[in-house]
Structures are given as structure tokens and as C-alpha cells.
Design a protein around this motif. Sequence first.
Motif, PDB file in Angstrom:
ATOM      1  N   ASP A   1      21.986 -21.134  16.920  1.00 46.90           N
ATOM      2  CA  ASP A   1      21.447 -20.023  17.767  1.00 46.90           C
ATOM      3  C   ASP A   1      20.471 -19.310  17.203  1.00 46.90           C
ATOM      4  O   ASP A   1      19.803 -18.170  17.757  1.00 46.90           O
ATOM      5  CB  ASP A   1      22.856 -19.120  17.778  1.00 46.90           C
ATOM      6  CG  ASP A   1      23.933 -19.407  18.459  1.00 46.90           C
ATOM      7  OD1 ASP A   1      23.802 -20.240  19.160  1.00 46.90           O
ATOM      8  OD2 ASP A   1      25.002 -18.769  18.351  1.00 46.90           O
ATOM      9  N   GLY A   2      19.703 -20.052  16.294  1.00 46.67           N
ATOM     10  CA  GLY A   2      18.395 -19.333  15.830  1.00 46.67           C
ATOM     11  C   GLY A   2      18.446 -18.499  14.571  1.00 46.67           C
ATOM     12  O   GLY A   2      17.140 -17.992  14.395  1.00 46.67           O
ATOM     13  N   TRP A   3      19.679 -18.466  14.043  1.00 48.63           N
ATOM     14  CA  TRP A   3      19.681 -17.505  12.750  1.00 48.63           C
ATOM     15  C   TRP A   3      19.076 -18.388  11.602  1.00 48.63           C
ATOM     16  O   TRP A   3      19.007 -19.705  11.664  1.00 48.63           O
ATOM     17  CB  TRP A   3      21.146 -17.557  12.389  1.00 48.63           C
ATOM     18  CG  TRP A   3      21.615 -16.400  12.951  1.00 48.63           C
ATOM     19  CD1 TRP A   3      21.772 -16.243  14.495  1.00 48.63           C
ATOM     20  CD2 TRP A   3      22.417 -15.253  12.564  1.00 48.63           C
ATOM     21  NE1 TRP A   3      22.587 -15.029  14.908  1.00 48.63           N
ATOM     22  CE2 TRP A   3      23.030 -14.382  13.798  1.00 48.63           C
ATOM     23  CE3 TRP A   3      22.738 -14.669  11.267  1.00 48.63           C
ATOM     24  CZ2 TRP A   3      23.529 -13.178  13.659  1.00 48.63           C
ATOM     25  CZ3 TRP A   3      23.636 -13.525  11.347  1.00 48.63           C
ATOM     26  CH2 TRP A   3      23.753 -12.816  12.306  1.00 48.63           C
ATOM     27  N   GLU A   4      18.241 -17.830  10.702  1.00 47.16           N
ATOM     28  CA  GLU A   4      17.507 -18.557   9.697  1.00 47.16           C
ATOM     29  C   GLU A   4      17.755 -17.638   8.244  1.00 47.16           C
ATOM     30  O   GLU A   4      18.093 -16.714   8.031  1.00 47.16           O
ATOM     31  CB  GLU A   4      16.003 -18.588   9.932  1.00 47.16           C
ATOM     32  CG  GLU A   4      15.638 -17.084  10.065  1.00 47.16           C
ATOM     33  CD  GLU A   4      14.208 -17.208  10.612  1.00 47.16           C
ATOM     34  OE1 GLU A   4      13.617 -18.523  10.730  1.00 47.16           O
ATOM     35  OE2 GLU A   4      13.535 -16.131  10.714  1.00 47.16           O
ATOM     36  N   PHE A   5      17.580 -18.519   7.231  1.00 51.12           N
ATOM     37  CA  PHE A   5      17.756 -18.004   5.920  1.00 51.12           C
ATOM     38  C   PHE A   5      16.264 -17.339   5.741  1.00 51.12           C
ATOM     39  O   PHE A   5      15.238 -17.853   5.941  1.00 51.12           O
ATOM     40  CB  PHE A   5      17.938 -18.825   4.987  1.00 51.12           C
ATOM     41  CG  PHE A   5      19.464 -19.612   4.778  1.00 51.12           C
ATOM     42  CD1 PHE A   5      20.236 -18.584   4.443  1.00 51.12           C
ATOM     43  CD2 PHE A   5      19.825 -20.602   5.651  1.00 51.12           C
ATOM     44  CE1 PHE A   5      21.659 -19.204   4.206  1.00 51.12           C
ATOM     45  CE2 PHE A   5      21.095 -21.025   5.510  1.00 51.12           C
ATOM     46  CZ  PHE A   5      22.219 -20.444   4.914  1.00 51.12           C
ATOM     47  N   ARG A   6      16.156 -16.194   5.090  1.00 49.84           N
ATOM     48  CA  ARG A   6      14.922 -15.462   4.632  1.00 49.84           C
ATOM     49  C   ARG A   6      15.118 -14.634   3.217  1.00 49.84           C
ATOM     50  O   ARG A   6      16.291 -14.368   2.886  1.00 49.84           O
ATOM     51  CB  ARG A   6      14.850 -14.178   5.749  1.00 49.84           C
ATOM     52  CG  ARG A   6      14.584 -14.658   7.119  1.00 49.84           C
ATOM     53  CD  ARG A   6      14.386 -13.593   8.156  1.00 49.84           C
ATOM     54  NE  ARG A   6      14.492 -13.796   9.548  1.00 49.84           N
ATOM     55  CZ  ARG A   6      14.757 -13.159  10.592  1.00 49.84           C
ATOM     56  NH1 ARG A   6      15.173 -11.875  10.379  1.00 49.84           N
ATOM     57  NH2 ARG A   6      14.902 -13.636  11.743  1.00 49.84           N
ATOM     58  N   VAL A   7      14.031 -14.943   2.749  1.00 51.74           N
ATOM     59  CA  VAL A   7      13.901 -14.448   1.360  1.00 51.74           C
ATOM     60  C   VAL A   7      12.994 -13.178   1.308  1.00 51.74           C
ATOM     61  O   VAL A   7      12.016 -13.119   1.903  1.00 51.74           O
ATOM     62  CB  VAL A   7      13.265 -15.424   0.265  1.00 51.74           C
ATOM     63  CG1 VAL A   7      13.131 -14.768  -0.977  1.00 51.74           C
ATOM     64  CG2 VAL A   7      13.932 -16.686   0.434  1.00 51.74           C
ATOM     65  N   THR A   8      13.742 -12.127   0.991  1.00 56.93           N
ATOM     66  CA  THR A   8      13.091 -10.717   0.928  1.00 56.93           C
ATOM     67  C   THR A   8      12.843 -10.423  -0.369  1.00 56.93           C
ATOM     68  O   THR A   8      13.904 -10.177  -1.177  1.00 56.93           O
ATOM     69  CB  THR A   8      13.807  -9.807   1.837  1.00 56.93           C
ATOM     70  OG1 THR A   8      13.995 -10.455   3.210  1.00 56.93           O
ATOM     71  CG2 THR A   8      12.834  -8.465   1.966  1.00 56.93           C
TER      72      THR A   8
END
Length: 605
Positions: free
Chosen positions: A538-545
Motif C-alpha cells: 500500500d506504499g508504506w515504507e521504512f524511514r530513518v529519522t
Amino acid sequence: MALAETAGLAPVLAFALVGALGVGSQWLAWRLRMPSIVLMLLAGLIVGPVLGILNPAEQFGDMLGPVIAIAVAIILFEGGITLNFHTLRDAATGVKRLVVLGAPLGWLASALTLHFVAGLSWATSAVFGGIMIVTGPTVIAPLLRQAKLQKRPAALLQWEAIVNDPVGALAAVLAFQVVMVLETASSAGGAAQELAIGIAVATLLGIAGGWGIARAFRLAYVPEYMKVPVLFVVLLAVFALADFVLHESGLLAVTIMGIWIANAHLPSYTELRRFKEQATVLLVSGVFILLAANMSWAALRSLDMTALLFVLAVILIARPLPVLIALAFSDVPWRERLLVAFTGPRGVVLVAVAGLFGERLVEIGITDAASIAPLAFALVAATVVLHGFTLTPLARLLGLTASASPGVIILGGSRWSVALAEALKKMDLQVIIADPNHAHLRSARDAGVQTYFGDILSKEAEERLDLVAYDKIICATDNDAYNTLVATDLAPEFGRENVFQLKRVRESSARHALPATLGGQAIGGDKTYFEANALISDGWEFRVTGLSEEFTLEQWRVKNPEAIPIAELEKGGEPRFLRPDSAPRNTTDVELLSLSPPKPVQRDS
């Protein structure tokens, strides 16, 4: 009045104190990420010769010797049970050279150092020199994790320690038998005959005990719940019978018994070895505390300039020279040879066996053997402290370190796993995806992620994968039963706090609920395999903040209300994966990994 001198309960209190100090030192060392042997040494010396709280010779009297002898026998048996000939046969050429050539050369070099530098007799030097080749698997393993070495040098040091543990003990036992018989026999012929009979009986008893245990366990003559008690009883019986025929030959017998069981391919071998390792932790800590507390001020004062020269000679000559000769003309690069040559921390087995043999040699009239115990303590303390502080800088200088932080193994090559692996790589973490289905690894290979094709529980995986470089595993295949099996099997190896798995599909059903002892900790926002991969679709993604004083955790929450926190990594630290019921720590200078919904599309006005 000192605690050890109180009447009545004094022996019980002293026994409890030994256990508390030993296990407490190991736990504190784990918390502080330092070798446990250093803390046990300090604890034993403080409660012994420094404060006089514990005096094992007076507290336990005549029972002290037999207790230590039995404990050492169990420790040596555990060492023998780790020596699998198949593993050694499949090991790299460097490991074989370190064992076949390095061990005898190390024995010779150590004996020469003891005689010419420390000034000990040839008899004492031969016995102590044998056990000095043991580098201590219980000491080298935490040092390797701390140093984060590359695969081959780490394997060389690890397998040398594992294999040479029983080999060194066996060398010391054989040398002790020769010395004892020669000193006590009335004639050379009688000495040779007594020695031959004793070694033959010890060997036969060890083989018989190992064969009997293997056959009884394989044919189900012993129920599962009685296997460990029966093993202990047979172990003690073999030790006592061999010792009755020839004093101290029981140590040889139990070592051979352990080696036989290690190569018997028992279905319950892993459980037996795991329990033996746990028992050995208790025995090693107890023996070390007892031996350290039993040291006298006179023995400590004997550690003069001669002892310092002895330690320096071992570190700079007796250890490096045999290693460099053994690895000469091999395929091991020169940088790895130097690292292995100048890395030789000695462990608790050295102190335990050396202390026991030192007392036995003194009893038969070899007076200079009293120097074995203090020299062993000095060597262990010096090498553990030295290598504990220098192994990492030396490895960096030689360019032999792996990643900055311990890596992560991800089981299963799904889209969710590949996306997570790519995010972990952005955080400069070493990551590998393992899957028994080769087709499942195609996306990971295309993304440039390291992969392993095969069963993570297989013998090949144990031998080929550099498990020292990884300290966490995430089980995320589409098979919940397989995830649970892997998490349960590897939990003792990695620590239960470092083993994770995606939520099982039927976990909420009481009919399919599993005990808390099975499986790993939940990860991924309490999502199942199918739910987690559906989010990626569905377009979710892993992000590093990156969180800082300018952009705090609260501000991140406001901007990402639907995001699922997965892990956090402090600068210079290790990743901390978050369970669904745990929250990120509100700290700065940390990288936060989250599974976030797709960003809204910006439309032109």
C-alpha cells in the motif's frame, strides 16, 4: 570478627558467598561489557587475602580439594564435549594449523619460558606449559563481539580457543601423570608400567562411559527428564574409578568421555551441551572465587620482577612465535596472522587446572609448583586486561574490523524484509537476509542486500555464517511455525531479548496460543506477515529519522501520528528494536527507524 570465622552457619554462609560473588561478578561483567574473569579475580582477592572474610582452606577443610577436583573434572568434560571432529575436519586450514602445529609448539614455548624465565623446574614447567596453550573460549567470545572482527580472523581465534581448550587440558593431564609417576615410583620400569596402566584404564573408562551414555540415550533406555542426572552420575563414576587406579587420571578419563559424546551424533546433544554450559558457568565462577580467595599474601608478594618478565615473555614470545610458525606458508594473510599471534587471553580453565595441579605437585615433593597458582593469576589478569583494551584498536589498525555495530539477521526474503534490510543499511548496520527458498532472495539480491540461501538452523549455516558479527535475529517468513521454531532454538544463543518474530496469524486464538517460552518477541507493530507485507504493498515504507534537540520525539509524533516505531539507534551504540508495547526513549542524538504511511501527494494549485 570476620564473617568466615563465625560458628555454626559459617560454612553455609561461605558457600553462599562464593556463589553470590561468582554469579554476581559474571552478571556485572555482562552489564559493564567487560571480561567477567577480571571482576571474579578482584572479588576473590578482596574477600580473601585483603579483608579475610573468606578463607576456603579453613572453611571447607579437607573437602576443598575434592570439591575443586570434581568441579575441574566437569569443566574439562564440558571442554571435551565441544570438540567435534567433523567441525575440525571442515575447518579452515588456519584452524587446523593452530591446533596440529600451534598447540605442540605453544606447549614447548611455554615450558621453555617457565623454565628459563620464571626459573621453575622442568617437571613443573611441563605441566603448567601444557595448560598455558588454552586461550579460553569463555574469554575470547565476549572480546570478539566487542571487537567486531571480520569473519576469518574471528573464526581463527574462536575455533582455536574451542579446540585447544580440551587439547591443552589433555596435555597438562598427560604431563602431570608422567611427572607424578616418575616422582612416586620406586624404579623407572615401575614408573613406566604404572603410567601405562593408568592411562590405558583412564582411556578405556572414558570411552566406555561415552559409549554407554550414547547407546543408552539413543536406544531410549533413559527417559528424557533423567538424561542430565544420569550423565552426571556416570561422569562422577568414571572420574572416581580412573582416579582410584592412578591419581588424577580421572581428568583424562572425563575429557575423553566428553570427546566421545561430542562425536556420537546424539539427538539430544544440543540440550545436553547447553545444560553443561550453564553448569560450567556456575562451577567456573565458584572455582575461581575459591582459588582467588585461597591465595595468601606470601603468594601474592612472590609476584615480583620475575613474574613480570614471565608475563611479558609469554605475550611477546611464547604466544606469537608458535602461531606465526604454525601459520607460515598458509593462505592466511599476514595481517590476520599478526592479530592472532598477539591475541591470546587466558581464562578460568587455566587458573582452575593450574591451581589444582600446583597443589598436587607440591604434595609429591615438587616445591616450586607452589608458584603455579600466582603465576597463573598474573598471566590471566594481564592477558585479559591487555587484550580487552587492545584487541579493538589493533584490529582497526590492521583493517580487520567488520561493521561499527553488531549486525541483524532477517529470516525470510519478503518485500517487508527487504525494505527493512535497506533501512538498516542506511543506519550503517550489517544485515543479512536468510531464506531456504532461493527465489525469495531475488529481491534482496537486486537491492544489494547480503543473502544466505539455506536453512538458518542447518549445520552448514552454523559453519558458513559469521554469527559473531550478528547479535539480533528477526524471524519474518510466511510460515509461523518455522518462525517460532527458529526463534525458540536460537534464543539461548542470541539471548531472548534479541530474538524477534512477526505476530502469528492465530496468536489471539486460545486454541492456538503458545507458552511464553516459545517464539521470539513481537516486532513490526504487532502485525502478522500478511498484514506487514500488505502495508508495503500500500506504499508504506521504512524511514530513518534523526532526533535532536531541534527535532524531538514529540515533534516527530505530531508529524507522524500513524507511523509505527520499529527500532532506535544511539550514536556509537547498538540498535534497540521496539516491541508493540514499548516506546522510543525521549533522547537526542538518536536515529529512529519507523514504518510510515506514504507521504501525501503534492498537487499543483
